[in-house]
Design an enzyme around this catalytic site. Structure first.
Site, PDB file in Angstrom:
ATOM      1  CE  LYS A 181      -3.764  -2.413   2.325  1.00 15.29           C
ATOM      2  NZ  LYS A 181      -4.434  -2.719   3.605  1.00 15.29           N
ATOM      3  CD  GLN A 214      -3.278  -4.322   6.739  1.00 19.38           C
ATOM      4  OE1 GLN A 214      -3.156  -3.369   5.982  1.00 19.38           O
ATOM      5  NE2 GLN A 214      -3.947  -5.413   6.424  1.00 19.38           N
ATOM      6  CG  ASP A 258      -9.684   0.085   5.342  1.00 19.73           C
ATOM      7  OD1 ASP A 258      -9.293  -0.266   4.206  1.00 19.73           O
ATOM      8  OD2 ASP A 258      -9.036  -0.135   6.380  1.00 19.73           O
TER       9      ASP A 258
END
Length: 303
Positions: free
Chosen positions: A61, A105, A128
């Protein structure tokens, strides 16, 4: 499981890497435009613990963010970090006007309530798309930050399937991260949507009615050719690591690619299908977050 060779496949392979690169190129242009206006999109990624897979995901990422022109900040903590300490870190990032996106994460170490962490992130910085406010807004068709994987799936479907209006879509799986938001996106695209899950009866029979099938159950090669309507578009969200007889490992999806590719019209491979699109959509969400925050700042100015 099928023993057919991939070389016999008749389905069109959906190239997620190529589609992701095109999306990232568009995102790069959007980043450049924001920078001309004095807005420098910034993504903060929080990693807690030493999970090897999570470390790989975070590195990927951050690498893609750099390529896209998005500034990234990596915050790494050991597994002894407390929930209170993590919440305090998120609060600081929420207040930081230079940070536009916050990604924690998952999974998190035991002892940290993931739901509480997700709720703590500002909805406008929730790249997200997991915050309840974004989830509810998506259900109502509002312009909100959408979960990356379902969004990536939808973009692939539109690229390879064209207008989805009136198509029958079957989503196998009902998770909050993929299954439920995927169903909402398909409804907004004017599909007729069926969701299958562990309590569904006659699942294979229902799946065979689908023009579009999205598999997101986390069960290796669960979806076989007998589940597929000839010519259907098949999107495989699953990522399962299996150990082979020689001790090596490889990634496979929730779909038995070899057998299903003999029936489907188009299918995503694993890897190389949905995964690249998920990261590309994360970058797109970071840009959207920067735009939404900039708009809010303008609206909040007096006069």
């Amino acid at each position: 499981m099928s023993t057919l060779l991939n070389s016999q496949a008749v389905a069109k392979k959906i190239d997620g890497k190529k589609s992701a690169e095109s999306l990232l190129e568009n995102t790069r242009r959007e980043v450049d435009e924001l920078k001309k206006r004095g807005v420098y999109p910034c993504l903060a990624v929080i990693l807690v613990g030493d999970d090897a897979a999570s470390q790989i995901y975070v590195r990927n990422k951050l690498r893609i963010a750099e390529k896209t022109g998005i500034k990234s900040v990596e915050l790494c903590f050991d597994s002894q970090l407390t929930e209170a300490e993590l919440l305090s870190t998120i609060e600081g990032l929420n207040k930081d006007l230079q940070v536009h996106g916050i990604l924690v994460q998952l999974p998190l170490p035991k002892g940290i309530n993931e739901a509480a962490i997700v709720r703590a992130i500002s909805p406008l910085k929730d790249v997200d798309g997991f915050h309840p406010q974004n989830a509810g807004g998506l259900l109502q068709g509002q312009r909100v930050i959408t979960p990356c994987t379902p969004l990536g799936c939808l973009l692939l479907l539109q690229e390879y399937g064209g207008d989805l209006t009136g198509k029958h879509a079957v989503v196998v799986g009902r998770s909050n991260i993929v299954g439920k938001p995927m169903a909402s996106l398909l409804l907004h695209a004017h599909c007729s949507v069926t969701t299958l899950h562990s309590r569904s009866q006659n699942a294979a029979q229902l799946a065979r009615q689908a023009d579009i099938l999205i598999a997101a159950v986390g069960q290796p090669q669960m979806i076989e050719a007998s589940w597929i309507k000839p010519g259907a578009l098949v999107i495989d969200v699953g990522i399962n690591r299996i150990t082979l007889a020689d001790g090596s490992t490889r990634l496979i999806g929730d779909v038995d690619y070899d057998s299903v590719s003999m029936v489907a019209g188009a299918i995503t491979p694993v890897p190389g299908g949905v995964g690249p699109m998920t990261i590309a959509c994360l970058m797109q969400n970071t840009v959207l977050a920067a735009e939404l925050q900039t708009q809010q700042a303008v609206l909040s100015q007096p006069g």
